[in-house]
Design an enzyme around this catalytic site. Structure first.
Site, PDB file in Angstrom:
ATOM      1  N   ASP A   8       0.819  -1.212   0.000  1.00 56.20           N
ATOM      2  CA  ASP A   8       0.000   0.000   0.000  1.00 56.20           C
ATOM      3  C   ASP A   8       0.859   1.271   0.000  1.00 56.20           C
ATOM      4  OD1 ASP A   8      -1.269  -2.315   1.186  1.00 56.20           O
ATOM      5  OD2 ASP A   8      -2.982  -1.047   1.620  1.00 56.20           O
ATOM      6  N   ASN A  40      -4.329   3.933  -1.032  1.00 57.02           N
ATOM      7  CA  ASN A  40      -4.070   5.065  -0.136  1.00 57.02           C
ATOM      8  C   ASN A  40      -3.064   6.041  -0.736  1.00 57.02           C
ATOM      9  OD1 ASN A  40      -5.613   4.447   2.354  1.00 57.02           O
ATOM     10  ND2 ASN A  40      -4.344   2.616   2.383  1.00 57.02           N
ATOM     11  N   HIS A  68     -10.640   1.414   0.515  1.00 58.61           N
ATOM     12  CA  HIS A  68     -10.673   2.869   0.364  1.00 58.61           C
ATOM     13  C   HIS A  68     -10.763   3.321  -1.096  1.00 58.61           C
ATOM     14  CE1 HIS A  68      -8.476   3.270   4.490  1.00 58.61           C
ATOM     15  NE2 HIS A  68      -9.790   3.307   4.631  1.00 58.61           N
ATOM     16  N   HIS A 148      -6.775  -8.187  -0.150  1.00 58.37           N
ATOM     17  CA  HIS A 148      -6.746  -7.021   0.733  1.00 58.37           C
ATOM     18  C   HIS A 148      -7.594  -7.347   1.964  1.00 58.37           C
ATOM     19  CE1 HIS A 148      -5.769  -2.730   1.069  1.00 58.37           C
ATOM     20  NE2 HIS A 148      -6.951  -2.565   1.642  1.00 58.37           N
ATOM     21  N   HIS A 173      -3.164  -4.418   3.018  1.00 57.88           N
ATOM     22  CA  HIS A 173      -4.113  -3.739   3.917  1.00 57.88           C
ATOM     23  C   HIS A 173      -3.530  -3.383   5.281  1.00 57.88           C
ATOM     24  CE1 HIS A 173      -7.827  -2.335   5.699  1.00 57.88           C
ATOM     25  NE2 HIS A 173      -7.766  -3.256   6.637  1.00 57.88           N
ATOM     26  N   HIS A 175      -0.430  -2.791   6.204  1.00 55.93           N
ATOM     27  CA  HIS A 175       0.729  -1.908   6.092  1.00 55.93           C
ATOM     28  C   HIS A 175       1.945  -2.419   6.874  1.00 55.93           C
ATOM     29  CE1 HIS A 175      -1.690   1.954   4.847  1.00 55.93           C
ATOM     30  NE2 HIS A 175      -2.208   0.838   4.330  1.00 55.93           N
TER      31      HIS A 175
END
Length: 256
Positions: A8, A40, A68, A148, A173, A175
Site C-alpha cells: 500500500d 491510499n 478505500h 486485501h 491492507h 501496512h
C-alpha cells in the site's frame, strides 16, 4: 514470469519515494510485471487520477486497491476506463470498474485478481466463492491475487484452499510486512502481507500524534499522512510460464 508486487502506497511521501526507487528495482529484478496497491496513494487516503498517474509513470503496470478505493468520486471514471486500475472483485456488481485484469506482454499472460477479506471489512461476496467463479472463467496459466484483508488467518486459509490453482497470493491492507513468504506444497507463492510504501516515522502511514490521540481519547480525529523517510515494502516472485507454479519468492524491504 518475473513479478514485483509493492504494498500500500501511502500519500505523497510514499509516491515520491516509490518514484525514486521503482525504475531501479524493475531493472534489478528484470521484472516483466509490476503490481502496486494504490488505494491510499492520494493524500489523506483513497486513490486519485493524479496519484494513479504517478504510480504508472514510475513503472507500475497494474494498480490494485481495497476498501478505500471509492473515497474519491473521480476514480470511478478511471475504473470504468479499464486502464489497469482494479477494485476488489467481490464488491457489489454495481461498483465501477472490474476486479481482475488480464495482463499481456509479448509471450507473457497473467490474470491479476483483486479481492477483499470479510473479517472487519464490508464485502458483498465471500472472497472464496468469488475466486471460484473467476477461476471457472479463466484460461490463463498465471493467476496472481492481491487479497486485501485484515485477518491473518483468513489470508492463510484462502491461500491454502487455492494452493495449486493460483500462482501467487499476497496480502495487503495492514501496512506491516510479514516474514512468512513461502511456496506452498501445491506450488502457490504466498505472503500474509507485503507491507507498505510509506513514512517510517508514523503509525502505518499516519502522523503518530494523531493516531495516538485517537486511541487515547476515542474522539474523532482527522488523520493526516506523515512525511519524511519511507520504507518500500513488497515482494519479488518468479512464476514458471508453462506450469503457472511459483518457483521463487523473496521480500523487498528498503528505506528511502
Amino acid at each position: 514470469m518475473k513479478i514485483i508486487a509493492l504494498g500500500d502506497v501511502v500519500g505523497r511521501a510514499g509516491r515520491e519515494s516509490l518514484m525514486g526507487v521503482l525504475p531501479g528495482l524493475r531493472k534489478r529484478y528484470e521484472a516483466e510485471l509490476v503490481i502496486v496497491n494504490g488505494e491510499n496513494s492520494a493524500e489523506g487516503n483513497g486513490i486519485s487520477k493524479n496519484s494513479a498517474s504517478d504510480l504508472f509513470s514510475c513503472g507500475a503496470d497494474i494498480i490494485t486497491t481495497g476498501n478505500h478505493v471509492f473515497k474519491r468520486r473521480e476514480i470511478s471514471e478511471e475504473l470504468d476506463k479499464n486502464v489497469g486500475i482494479i477494485r476488489p472483485a467481490n464488491m457489489h456488481p454495481s461498483a465501477s470498474g472490474v476486479g481482475n485484469y488480464l495482463f499481456e506482454k509479448m509471450n507473457f499472460r497473467a490474470n491479476v485478481v483483486n479481492l477483499m477479506g470479510e473479517v472487519y471489512l464490508d464485502v458483498y461476496e465471500s472472497p472464496f466463492s468469488c475466486m471460484e467463479r473467476i477461476l471457472s472463467e479463466n484460461d490463463s496459466k498465471i493467476i496472481i491475487v492481491d487479497l486485501h484483508a485484515e485477518a491473518t488467518a483468513e489470508k492463510i486459509a484462502f491461500a491454502r484452499y487455492f494452493d495449486g490453482r493460483v500462482s501467487l497470493v499476497f496480502g495487503t491492507h495492514t501496512h506491516v510486512q510479514t516474514a512468512d513468504e513461502t511456496i506452498l506444497s501445491g506450488g502457490t507463492g504466498y505472503i500474509t502481507d507485503i507491507g507498505m510504501c510509506g513514512p517510517i516515522n508514523s503509525v502505518i502511514g499516519v502522523k503518530t500524534e494523531l493516531a495516538v490521540k485517537k486511541m487515547i481519547t476515542k474522539l474523532p480525529v482527522t488523520f493526516e499522512n506523515a512525511d519524511g523517510p519511507c520504507k518500500i515494502n513488497g515482494i519479488f516472485a518468479e512464476i514458471d510460464n508453462k506450469t503457472g507454479k511459483c518457483v521463487a519468492i523473496e521480500r523487498i524491504a528498503l528505506e528511502k
